[in-house]
Scaffold this active site. Structure first.
Site, short mmCIF file in Angstrom:
data_model
loop_
_atom_site.label_atom_id
_atom_site.label_comp_id
_atom_site.label_asym_id
_atom_site.label_seq_id
_atom_site.Cartn_x
_atom_site.Cartn_y
_atom_site.Cartn_z
N HIS A 203 -2.19 3.39 8.55
CA HIS A 203 -2.52 4.71 7.82
C HIS A 203 -3.50 4.38 6.75
CE1 HIS A 203 -0.12 1.78 4.95
NE2 HIS A 203 -0.88 2.45 4.01
C1 UD1 Z 1 -0.80 6.18 0.09
C2 UD1 Z 1 -1.46 5.00 -0.80
C3 UD1 Z 1 -1.71 3.69 0.00
C4 UD1 Z 1 -0.46 3.49 0.42
C5 UD1 Z 1 0.57 4.45 1.33
C6 UD1 Z 1 1.69 4.03 1.67
C7 UD1 Z 1 -3.22 6.19 -2.19
C8 UD1 Z 1 -4.73 6.28 -2.60
N1 UD1 Z 1 -3.09 5.45 -1.00
O1 UD1 Z 1 -1.73 6.23 1.20
O2 UD1 Z 1 -1.98 2.68 -0.99
O3 UD1 Z 1 -0.44 2.28 1.31
O4 UD1 Z 1 0.55 5.74 0.58
O5 UD1 Z 1 2.29 4.62 2.71
O6 UD1 Z 1 -2.48 6.50 -3.19
N2 UD1 Z 1 1.47 13.01 4.13
C9 UD1 Z 1 2.31 13.79 4.88
N3 UD1 Z 1 3.63 13.80 4.60
C10 UD1 Z 1 4.17 12.77 3.64
C11 UD1 Z 1 3.04 11.83 3.08
C12 UD1 Z 1 1.90 11.96 3.26
O7 UD1 Z 1 1.92 14.63 5.67
O8 UD1 Z 1 5.45 12.70 3.30
C13 UD1 Z 1 -0.01 13.11 4.52
C14 UD1 Z 1 -0.61 13.84 3.27
O9 UD1 Z 1 -0.46 15.20 3.18
C15 UD1 Z 1 -2.03 13.44 3.52
C16 UD1 Z 1 -1.96 11.92 4.07
O10 UD1 Z 1 -0.52 12.04 4.74
O11 UD1 Z 1 -2.80 14.33 4.10
C17 UD1 Z 1 -2.20 10.96 3.46
O12 UD1 Z 1 -1.30 10.54 2.40
P1 UD1 Z 1 -1.57 10.01 1.13
O13 UD1 Z 1 -0.42 9.85 0.38
O14 UD1 Z 1 -2.78 10.51 0.25
O15 UD1 Z 1 -2.13 8.43 1.43
P2 UD1 Z 1 -1.56 7.54 2.40
O16 UD1 Z 1 -2.47 7.01 3.59
O17 UD1 Z 1 0.06 7.65 2.57
N1 UDP Z 2 8.39 1.12 6.44
C1 UDP Z 2 9.62 1.80 6.88
N2 UDP Z 2 9.47 2.69 7.87
C2 UDP Z 2 8.54 2.96 8.55
C3 UDP Z 2 7.14 1.96 8.39
C4 UDP Z 2 7.04 1.32 7.06
O1 UDP Z 2 10.34 1.68 6.09
O2 UDP Z 2 8.45 3.54 9.71
C5 UDP Z 2 8.39 0.25 5.20
C6 UDP Z 2 8.20 -1.04 5.61
O3 UDP Z 2 9.09 -1.96 5.85
C7 UDP Z 2 7.55 -1.52 4.12
C8 UDP Z 2 6.73 -0.38 3.68
O4 UDP Z 2 7.34 0.80 4.30
O5 UDP Z 2 8.62 -2.00 3.33
C9 UDP Z 2 5.32 -0.40 3.62
O6 UDP Z 2 5.10 0.64 3.59
P1 UDP Z 2 3.34 1.49 3.89
O7 UDP Z 2 2.90 0.64 5.34
O8 UDP Z 2 3.51 2.91 4.11
O9 UDP Z 2 2.42 1.13 2.71
P2 UDP Z 2 1.61 -0.25 2.11
O10 UDP Z 2 2.57 -1.48 2.09
O11 UDP Z 2 0.41 -0.55 3.11
O12 UDP Z 2 1.19 0.03 0.74
#
Ligand code: UD1
Ligand code: UDP
Length: 357
Positions: A203
């Site tokens: 992601h």
């Molecule tokens: C965010 C965090 C990252 C964390 C990750 C966990 C920031 C800068 N980054 O990244 O540190 O590791 O969350 O997963 O805050 N989206 C959906 N549905 C959802 C969530 C997101 O469609 O439920 C889409 C959003 O609309 C956006 C994209 O996914 O277009 C990215 O979402 P965003 O929260 O900005 O960043 P993450 O990659 O999730």
């Molecule tokens: N995770 C989950 N379902 C999934 C993928 C990840 O529950 O399909 C959980 C995973 O076990 C971990 C957390 O999400 O506890 C990690 O989140 P993510 O990778 O979104 O973010 P990051 O840790 O990189 O900030």
């Protein structure tokens, strides 16, 4: 004592589940915790599923801030959080990790003179092109209680002279993610639905541009010649994934619940990811983890030769994964993420801090 906890992203719900549980079970009569959900993650599989499965207290406020670029997201969050903080007047704010919800909460509280506790403090990738690095550095700088998950994180703060700064308490408490893992370990099912597979998640913003993602998919397609790949896809990938031809042995599935995902790690041959949390959970479950990044915040796991950094821009990196995975795994289970009681120690430190204030 009143604590406001600001959450917004999947890993934050997971981390908060165990800390809130300690507050509820051991400090019920002295601490009132109010949860604010910024709305950053909003799909059922990215948010509500965790509130249900991990029994997290319902947020009192849902700010509905999502689908925006970094600056607009953070500024809108600050605006809405400011109203909540002025109304609730908490004694302390808890934030987790390094997301936009983290920095928005911390900035808002610091401007309103509200004390801040940062859980998962001190992590560094030393890559300032990463939004998360900016978020964590700023949050650490303005927090009062800094709870590091590891010795390395603790040392990072000392190298930045945090000890000299007034009004800061810095602790190495262990990792609350280990606490969550240990709590739910018994729920992991050993029965395999699928054999011989890599588990993959992605992601990071830098991996989701077309050029790098194309290289990653090419490599996963080639890897799938040797093993199945189970790929719970973060919603960020929806659009980009549809642009490429994916081989049949790659099973793209919805994001999973915490326990289902732990099952998937447990039954996998190895893990391929750019996630921070998944790097550690692979280690907790003794699985090799290939980290599709040039650097990581969890160097201790790379040094242990449990995790391997794989440059996602490198052509044919699948060969490197296959080669490493064919080696016998030498399990040195020594990295120190605490004893599974980080959440208890953190809540105790917060309580003592507020009592003496
Ligand atoms: C965010 C965090 C990252 C964390 C990750 C966990 C920031 C800068 N980054 O990244 O540190 O590791 O969350 O997963 O805050 N989206 C959906 N549905 C959802 C969530 C997101 O469609 O439920 C889409 C959003 O609309 C956006 C994209 O996914 O277009 C990215 O979402 P965003 O929260 O900005 O960043 P993450 O990659 O999730
Ligand atoms: N995770 C989950 N379902 C999934 C993928 C990840 O529950 O399909 C959980 C995973 O076990 C971990 C957390 O999400 O506890 C990690 O989140 P993510 O990778 O979104 O973010 P990051 O840790 O990189 O900030």
């Amino acid at each position: 004592m009143k604590i406001l906890t600001v959450l917004g992203a999947r890993p934050q719900f997971i981390k908060a589940s165990i800390v809130s549980d300690v507050i509820k079970s051991k400090y019920k009569n002295v601490i009132k915790e109010i949860i604010v959900h910024t709305g950053q993650h909003y799909d059922f599989e990215m948010s509500n599923i965790f509130f249900g499965e991990l029994k997290i207290q319902k947020p009192k406020y849902f700010l509905n801030v999502s689908k925006l670029n970094h600056t607009k997201m953070i500024s809108k969050m600050i605006k809405k959080l400011s109203d909540v903080m002025l109304l609730e007047k908490p004694d302390l704010l808890i934030v987790y990790g390094d997301t936009n919800s983290t920095i928005a909460g911390a900035l808002c509280a610091s401007k309103l003179n509200i004390k801040i506790a940062h859980i998962e403090s001190g992590l560094r990738s030393f890559n300032m092109n990463m939004q998360e690095e900016i978020n964590r550095i700023v949050t650490d700088r303005i927090s009062n209680l800094l709870f590091c998950p590891t010795k390395e994180a603790f040392q990072n703060l000392h190298k930045e002279n945090f000890k000299k700064m007034k009004e800061k308490q810095i602790y190495n408490m262990g990792d609350v993610m280990l606490d969550v893992h240990l709590k739910y370990k018994k729920n992991i099912k050993t029965k395999k639905k699928l054999n011989n597979y890599y588990l993959c998640t992605l992601h990071r913003e830098e991996n989701c541009n077309v050029k790098i993602f194309k290289n990653i998919i090419n490599n996963l397609n080639k890897l799938s010649f040797y093993k199945n790949i189970v790929f719970p896809a973060h919603p960020r990938l929806k659009k980009i994934i549809s642009m490429f031809k994916i081989k049949k042995k790659i099973k793209i599935i919805k994001p999973q619940s915490y326990i289902e995902f732990a099952n998937l790690i447990h039954n996998a041959d190895a893990v391929i990811t750019d996630s921070g949390g998944v790097q550690k959970e692979s280690f907790f479950l003794k699985k090799r983890c290939f980290v599709l990044r040039k650097e990581t915040e969890w160097n201790e796991l790379v040094n242990l030769k449990f995790n391997y950094l794989i440059n996602p821009q490198k052509k044919n990196f699948f060969r490197q994964i296959n080669e490493i995975n064919s080696r016998k795994q030498f399990i040195k289970y020594k990295a120190n993420f605490g004893n599974g009681n980080a959440s208890k120690k953190i809540v105790k430190a917060i309580y003592t801090y507020l009592k003496n204030k």
